[in-house]
Design an enzyme around this catalytic site. Structure first.
Site, PDB file in Angstrom:
ATOM      1  N   GLY A  31     -51.345  16.083 106.494  1.00 22.22           N
ATOM      2  CA  GLY A  31     -52.272  14.941 105.909  1.00 22.22           C
ATOM      3  C   GLY A  31     -51.788  13.796 106.477  1.00 22.22           C
ATOM      4  N   LYS A  32     -50.367  13.156 106.513  1.00 19.36           N
ATOM      5  CA  LYS A  32     -49.921  12.301 106.915  1.00 19.36           C
ATOM      6  C   LYS A  32     -49.975  12.123 108.514  1.00 19.36           C
ATOM      7  CE  LYS A  32     -46.361  11.938 103.431  1.00 19.36           C
ATOM      8  NZ  LYS A  32     -46.130  13.196 102.954  1.00 19.36           N
ATOM      9  N   PRO A  51     -48.332  19.607 105.176  1.00 19.53           N
ATOM     10  CA  PRO A  51     -49.866  20.226 105.563  1.00 19.53           C
ATOM     11  C   PRO A  51     -50.466  19.304 106.457  1.00 19.53           C
ATOM     12  CG  PRO A  51     -49.992  19.727 103.621  1.00 19.53           C
ATOM     13  CD  PRO A  51     -48.807  19.278 103.548  1.00 19.53           C
ATOM     14  N   CYS A  67     -40.299  12.576  98.310  1.00 17.13           N
ATOM     15  CA  CYS A  67     -41.046  12.598  97.030  1.00 17.13           C
ATOM     16  C   CYS A  67     -40.188  12.903  95.993  1.00 17.13           C
ATOM     17  CB  CYS A  67     -42.188  13.528  96.867  1.00 17.13           C
ATOM     18  SG  CYS A  67     -41.742  15.192  97.288  1.00 17.13           S
TER      19      CYS A  67
END
Lengths: 539, 180
Positions: free
Chosen positions: A229-230, A227, A349
């Site tokens: 963030g990175k 979404p 992840c």
């Protein structure tokens, strides 16, 4: 005291009645102690020989609902036995019996499926395994990242403290992160959040961006951005200069990217909605590429407990296959001649080796890239050897993060430097070790692509079958190699080409699909053909 | 993606001028490179020329957004500013109001501004003037139009509306899907 009593008795032959009584008492005490000690020893001996439940007992248990305290007790005891197997084992029981009992108990107690538990048992030493499983039961703390485009961490912390939020810096390794302990207001809806002063982001998500270390005025690609963030962190590190491309294959999720980027005041970003595997046909020549690949999520079980039960061998294989394709595409997008960059960061992840080291190893063979240190000074090193696999030794430079050791989500980060823009030619004389690895990978890819192809009409296919198939292939290939063995050189060539053929199959299917897509686009038809990916150099 | 037509440019700039007046030219003549407005899917994006050229590589269907979205043209060819434009409106705004902390929440949920929540206001703002709404901590919260001139505001009773809500940063959470 004793000493004084002793000296006193020595000095005076005649003892007072009180002293005599005291002496008697002491003697009795000593005997009691000795007896207690002996009893304790026998107790220990008894517990040491922990007896595994027999087949009948297990059968009986499987009918009734599991008694969790009993199961937990048994887990503990089996772990004790396995801790010193030679001395504590039961005479005629094998290690395998203990392990299978432990596995089924852990599955019951923590409600995992057998496959995933087996995988975890291979990955961790037993003591660490329990820690890991326990860590997965607890939530990680909420962490936020300061948007340095709009504010500073100190100012943000002050503003949030005024709203009744209890927070702390995340650690020495990050200058922008904050940990939220508790809060009187919803952290996702404060005016500061809406004004884009911070982003709620797990600590592990900082890591790939820190490893990427984008510089100002570079051209950077985030291949699986949602979404956002990175992506936003990258933009903050670039101070809104240069160009940032955020791509995500999912249209709905790419909307979230747009919302987040606008909220955080990122102005240098283009958001696109393409299949990452096709991105090299659209645009290449990036200074840095971040690939946070879609994965099975075995590192974030605390966030999504559904992973415990709904992942099987096929899911992992499918993920790994997609990851390999995406990673090759990411490497193709990057420009080796870039003055400042030429770096690719791969992260997931997930903690499985199939989705991490194996994928990296594959890319090292397929493209002219090398691994470089990630720039993260904590975390455990990646596996250069895992069970029967022998990966490239430089895999030690990659980093693994675990919930139980770092209190972050399970995570994996690897950083590549692209050496040349050309792809390596099939090598004439590989070393034996490498050859074996290629062979294994070729088989793996073949079997996984075969799975993909066949799963659509058949609906589902048992893993046993696929294993059988790979076995067949192995023997077939060996036969073929034996017949074609005219010299060491040709042998090497043959092997590598078969490896390539394995990889090409899914790629070629894609290509035809791609052609269709670009026909629709019309305008880009020329471009699509301009720089074909050299996947399979056909003979 | 295409440049705006003359008519569209006119509607768009008229709207923008309500909030930032002649400061529009500061958006176009920037010292740090050339910037332009581009239309894509009925939305107007403000983007640097270099980035725009790169973004043109991506086909129309697959391009979601680039640079900053200012707002969109409605089906009736009117222009509607989105809250995403706030980053550019706030620094150049000519008229502003500040909200008391107690009224912040109300505004962020999409309500109009009452007299009771009014903290400060720019002197001599005319009625129906576009303005940017700030919190007392100088955090831009959104924008709207003034319902009563500054003079009338002084005399108004606490429950009258002094500014109409148009957009607020709460929309990032409330309507993320329709934002751009």
């Amino acid at each position: 005291m004793k000493m004084t009593v002793m000296t006193m008795t020595m000095m005076t032959d005649e003892l007072l009645p009180v002293e005599k009584a005291a002496k008697k008492l002491q003697k009795k005490q000593k005997m009691d102690d000795a007896r207690a000690e002996a009893e304790l020893q026998t107790n220990i001996l008894e517990t040491e020989k922990y007896v595994l439940p027999s087949g009948q007992e297990i059968e009986k248990e499987s009918v009734q609902p599991a008694d969790l305290t009993l199961v937990q007790q048994r887990i503990k005891e089996v772990l004790v036995v396995l801790g010193d197997f030679v001395n504590r084992r039961e005479e005629n029981r094998k290690r395998k019996d203990y392990l299978s009992q432990l596995k089924s108990d852990l599955c019951t107690y923590y409600s995992y499926n057998e496959f995933l538990m087996a995988l975890l048992m291979q990955l961790f030493p037993l003591t660490e395994l329990v820690e890991f499983l326990e860590a997965n039961e607890a939530q990680r703390p909420v962490t936020i990242r300061t948007n340095t485009l709009k504010t500073r961490r100190r100012d943000l912390a002050q503003a949030l403290i005024n709203r009744g939020v209890n927070l702390d810096p995340i650690g020495k390794w990050s200058k922008t992160g904050l940990v939220i302990y508790d809060s009187q207001v919803p952290v996702g809806a404060t005016p500061e959040y809406l004004a884009g002063h911070y982003m709620i982001q797990s600590g592990s998500s900082f890591l790939p961006v820190m490893a990427l270390a984008a510089q100002e005025n570079e051209r950077v690609l985030d291949m699986c951005a949602a979404p956002g963030g990175k992506t936003q962190y990258i933009a903050a590190l670039m101070k809104n200069t240069g160009m940032l491309f955020a791509n995500d294959a999912n249209k709905d999720r790419s909307r979230a990217v747009v919302g987040n980027l606008h909220r955080m005041g990122v102005t240098n970003c283009v958001v696109s909605n393409l299949d990452g595997r096709k991105f090299p046909k659209v645009m290449t020549g990036f200074d840095r590429v971040l690939l946070d690949a879609p994965c099975s999520g075995t590192g974030v079980i605390a966030k999504d407990p559904a992973v415990k039960t709904n992942k099987d061998c096929k899911d992992i294989q499918r993920c790994a296959h997609l990851q390999k394709e995406l990673l090759l595409a990411a490497i193709d997008c990057c420009d080796a001649k870039s003055a400042t960059g030429g770096y690719i960061v791969y992260s997931t992840c997930s903690i499985t080796v199939e989705e991490n080291e194996w994928v990296i190893d594959y890319a090292l063979k397929k493209r002219n890239v090398k691994l470089v240190p990630t720039g993260l000074d904590f975390g455990q090193t990646g596996f250069a050897r895992y069970r029967e696999h022998r990966f490239h030794p430089s895999l030690k430079l990659t980093r693994r993060f675990y919930p139980h050791t770092h209190n972050l989500d399970g995570f994996y980060v690897a950083k590549f430097k692209k050496i040349t823009n050309t792809n390596p030619k099939p090598k004439a004389n590989d070393e034996d070790e490498q050859e074996d690895a290629t062979e294994v990978i070729a088989e793996e890819v073949e079997s996984s692509s075969g799975d993909d192809a066949e799963s659509t009409p058949a609906g589902g296919q048992s893993t046993v079958k696929s294993k059988l198939k790979t076995g067949e292939k192995k023997t077939k290939e060996k036969k073929r190699l034996a017949t074609a063995q005219t010299g060491a050189k040709t042998k090497g060539k043959k092997k590598v080409t078969t490896a390539q053929a394995g990889a090409t199959r899914p790629g070629s299917v894609q290509d035809s699909r791609k052609a269709k897509v670009f026909k629709k686009g019309g305008r880009f038809k020329g471009k699509a053909g301009a720089k074909p990916k050299k996947f399979g150099t056909k003979k | 993606m295409r440049p705006l037509t003359d008519e569209e440019t006119k509607t768009f700039f008229e709207k923008l001028a309500k909030y930032i007046g002649e400061n529009i030219k500061l958006l176009i003549d920037r010292p740090d490179g050339t910037y332009c407005f581009r239309l894509h899917n009925d939305r107007v994006y403000y983007v640097s020329e270099a980035l725009m050229k790169r973004a043109a590589n991506i086909s129309h269907d697959n391009l979601v957004s680039f640079g900053t979205c200012f707002g969109k043209f409605t089906k009736t060819k009117k222009f509607r500013l989105h809250v995403t434009a706030l980053d550019y409106l706030a620094p150049y705004a000519k008229y502003k109001i500040w909200l008391k902390p107690s009224a912040e929440q109300q505004f962020l949920y999409g309500h109009h501004v009452m007299k009771s929540g009014l903290g400060r206001i720019t002197e001599s703002t005319p009625q129906y003037q576009g303005l940017v709404v700030y919190s007392m901590g100088d955090l831009p919260l959104g924008f709207g139009v003034l319902a009563k001139s500054t003079q009338d505001c002084r005399r108004a009773d606490p429950m009258t509306i002094v500014a109409f809500h148009q957009a607020d940063v709460g929309e990032y959470v409330r309507s993320e899907d329709t934002l751009t």
